[in-house]
Design an enzyme around this catalytic site. Structure first.
Site, PDB file in Angstrom:
ATOM      1  N   LEU A  12      11.887 -19.889   0.307  1.00 40.00           N
ATOM      2  CA  LEU A  12      10.664 -19.125   0.595  1.00 40.00           C
ATOM      3  C   LEU A  12       9.592 -19.365  -0.478  1.00 40.00           C
ATOM      4  O   LEU A  12       9.926 -19.524  -1.659  1.00 40.00           O
ATOM      5  CB  LEU A  12      11.034 -17.641   0.651  1.00 40.00           C
ATOM      6  CG  LEU A  12       9.918 -16.627   0.826  1.00 40.00           C
ATOM      7  CD1 LEU A  12      10.390 -15.503   1.747  1.00 40.00           C
ATOM      8  CD2 LEU A  12       9.465 -16.012  -0.492  1.00 40.00           C
ATOM      9  N   HIS A  58       3.591   2.371  -8.546  1.00 41.24           N
ATOM     10  CA  HIS A  58       3.406   0.909  -8.570  1.00 41.24           C
ATOM     11  C   HIS A  58       4.692   0.212  -9.031  1.00 41.24           C
ATOM     12  O   HIS A  58       5.057  -0.833  -8.509  1.00 41.24           O
ATOM     13  CB  HIS A  58       2.230   0.533  -9.480  1.00 41.24           C
ATOM     14  CG  HIS A  58       0.901   1.021  -8.959  1.00 41.24           C
ATOM     15  ND1 HIS A  58       0.514   0.841  -7.647  1.00 41.24           N
ATOM     16  CD2 HIS A  58      -0.126   1.678  -9.557  1.00 41.24           C
ATOM     17  CE1 HIS A  58      -0.694   1.372  -7.470  1.00 41.24           C
ATOM     18  NE2 HIS A  58      -1.099   1.893  -8.609  1.00 41.24           N
ATOM     19  N   ASP A 105       0.786  -1.230   0.000  1.00 48.09           N
ATOM     20  CA  ASP A 105       0.000   0.000   0.000  1.00 48.09           C
ATOM     21  C   ASP A 105       0.819   1.282   0.000  1.00 48.09           C
ATOM     22  O   ASP A 105       1.828   1.350   0.689  1.00 48.09           O
ATOM     23  CB  ASP A 105      -0.798   0.018   1.311  1.00 48.09           C
ATOM     24  CG  ASP A 105      -2.263  -0.144   1.073  1.00 48.09           C
ATOM     25  OD1 ASP A 105      -2.676  -0.176  -0.084  1.00 48.09           O
ATOM     26  OD2 ASP A 105      -2.995  -0.238   2.075  1.00 48.09           O
TER      27      ASP A 105
HETATM   28  C1  FPP Z   1      -2.699  -0.239  -3.142  1.00 50.30           C
HETATM   29  O1  FPP Z   1      -2.156   0.986  -2.780  1.00 50.30           O
HETATM   30  C2  FPP Z   1      -1.811  -0.980  -4.068  1.00 50.30           C
HETATM   31  C3  FPP Z   1      -2.240  -1.680  -5.155  1.00 50.30           C
HETATM   32  C4  FPP Z   1      -3.662  -1.799  -5.507  1.00 50.30           C
HETATM   33  C5  FPP Z   1      -1.293  -2.320  -6.095  1.00 50.30           C
HETATM   34  C6  FPP Z   1      -0.096  -2.997  -5.538  1.00 50.30           C
HETATM   35  C7  FPP Z   1       0.727  -3.511  -6.653  1.00 50.30           C
HETATM   36  C8  FPP Z   1       2.060  -3.342  -6.831  1.00 50.30           C
HETATM   37  C9  FPP Z   1       2.955  -2.730  -5.857  1.00 50.30           C
HETATM   38  C10 FPP Z   1       2.770  -3.752  -8.062  1.00 50.30           C
HETATM   39  C11 FPP Z   1       2.478  -5.018  -8.685  1.00 50.30           C
HETATM   40  C12 FPP Z   1       2.630  -6.188  -7.785  1.00 50.30           C
HETATM   41  C13 FPP Z   1       3.431  -7.232  -8.034  1.00 50.30           C
HETATM   42  C14 FPP Z   1       3.329  -8.461  -7.231  1.00 50.30           C
HETATM   43  C15 FPP Z   1       4.418  -7.173  -9.103  1.00 50.30           C
HETATM   44  P1  FPP Z   1      -2.037   2.280  -3.721  1.00 50.30           P
HETATM   45  O2  FPP Z   1      -0.776   2.208  -4.450  1.00 50.30           O
HETATM   46  O3  FPP Z   1      -3.253   2.444  -4.476  1.00 50.30           O
HETATM   47  O4  FPP Z   1      -1.818   3.384  -2.675  1.00 50.30           O
HETATM   48  P2  FPP Z   1      -2.415   4.836  -2.429  1.00 50.30           P
HETATM   49  O5  FPP Z   1      -3.375   4.573  -1.330  1.00 50.30           O
HETATM   50  O6  FPP Z   1      -1.227   5.621  -2.018  1.00 50.30           O
HETATM   51  O7  FPP Z   1      -3.062   5.385  -3.652  1.00 50.30           O
END
Ligand code: FPP
Length: 249
Positions: free
Chosen positions: A138, A44, A27
């Protein structure tokens, strides 16, 4: 004892009482990007890079299972360009996983509803799961198009089908059997759930499996979550007295 720079920053982590299974919400990527004037997709990407680092480190210190919440059944409601960016990042991650992380004896598993994912992603999931199935370090579990409620609905549906077919007696339905019908069948329950970025919610993640997990929250945004932060979370977990509804030690 692990030292990070100055001696005052040492972390007291006991190698003998590590959590077996850690679950993490990835997050805060969006906010990390906005703070830098970057598009959310850049956050991301940074989050995915940080994940590789944390996976390798978790393996190094002896964690056996790490489950990450990469995309929820609710995340489809995000703007299309963000969903597309996340899906292409996931595809890229899976494609490079053997080379970048699985080569380190890491097994990769994906949980969630594969319906709704593109053929490319489904194909990569099958390939990477097959290629890493004999690794015994792991296990990285990627929750992709995952939601606890839909997992539970699917479990009930599959149990009902087996009862109807006559292969399953209702007297045999107990907690272990229910666990065996979830996506996480065969995995131990999480001991420690880490949620960075200041959110204090469960957000439909591993609701059945985390019944007795210890929760660790922090304001750190996922792309900034460091090895030291992981050790701090483990250290705090080790200080807690898990009572499982009893009176404890
Ligand atoms: C939520 O917080 C995060 C997500 C919905 C996506 C998480 C995915 C990744 C980090 C990348 C892909 C994953 C893999 C396994 C390669 P947010 O980023 O929307 O946070 P915010 O609340 O700051 O908007």
């Amino acid at each position: 004892m692990f030292f990070f720079g100055k001696r005052s920053q040492s972390v007291n982590m006991d190698k003998n009482t590590l959590p077996v299974h850690i679950a993490i919400f990835l997050d805060g990527n969006g906010r990390w990007a906005s703070q830098r004037g970057l598009p959310r997709s850049a956050g991301h990407r940074e989050g995915a890079n940080n994940l590789k680092k944390i996976v390798r480190y978790s393996h190094e210190i002896g964690i056996k299972y790490l489950t990450v919440y990469a995309f929820s059944t609710e995340n489809w409601s995000r703007p299309k360009d963000e969903v597309d960016a996340l899906m292409s990042l996931l595809l890229e991650f899976l494609k490079n996983a053997d080379k970048e992380i699985a080569g380190k004896n890491i097994k990769i598993k994906v949980i969630g509803d594969s319906n709704g994912l593109t053929e490319d992603i489904k194909k990569e999931i099958v390939r990477v799961t097959e290629n890493t199935k004999n690794n015994n370090g792991l296990t990285l579990v990627i929750a992709l198009n995952y939601g606890s409620r839909s997992e539970i609905v699917e479990m009930v549906r599959r149990i009902a089908i087996d009862v109807k077919k006559g292969g399953l007696n209702t007297d045999a339905i107990n907690e272990q059997l229910v666990s065996n019908y979830l996506y996480t069948a065969g995995l131990p329950d999480p001991d420690l759930v880490i949620r960075p970025s200041g959110e204090n919610r469960l957000s439909n993640f591993l609701l059945w499996q985390s019944s007795y997990a210890e929760l660790w929250y922090s304001n750190i945004l996922w792309p900034d979550f460091s090895k030291k932060d992981l050790l701090h979370a483990i250290e705090e977990y080790q200080r807690r007295n898990r009572r499982y509804g009893g009176v404890g030690k």
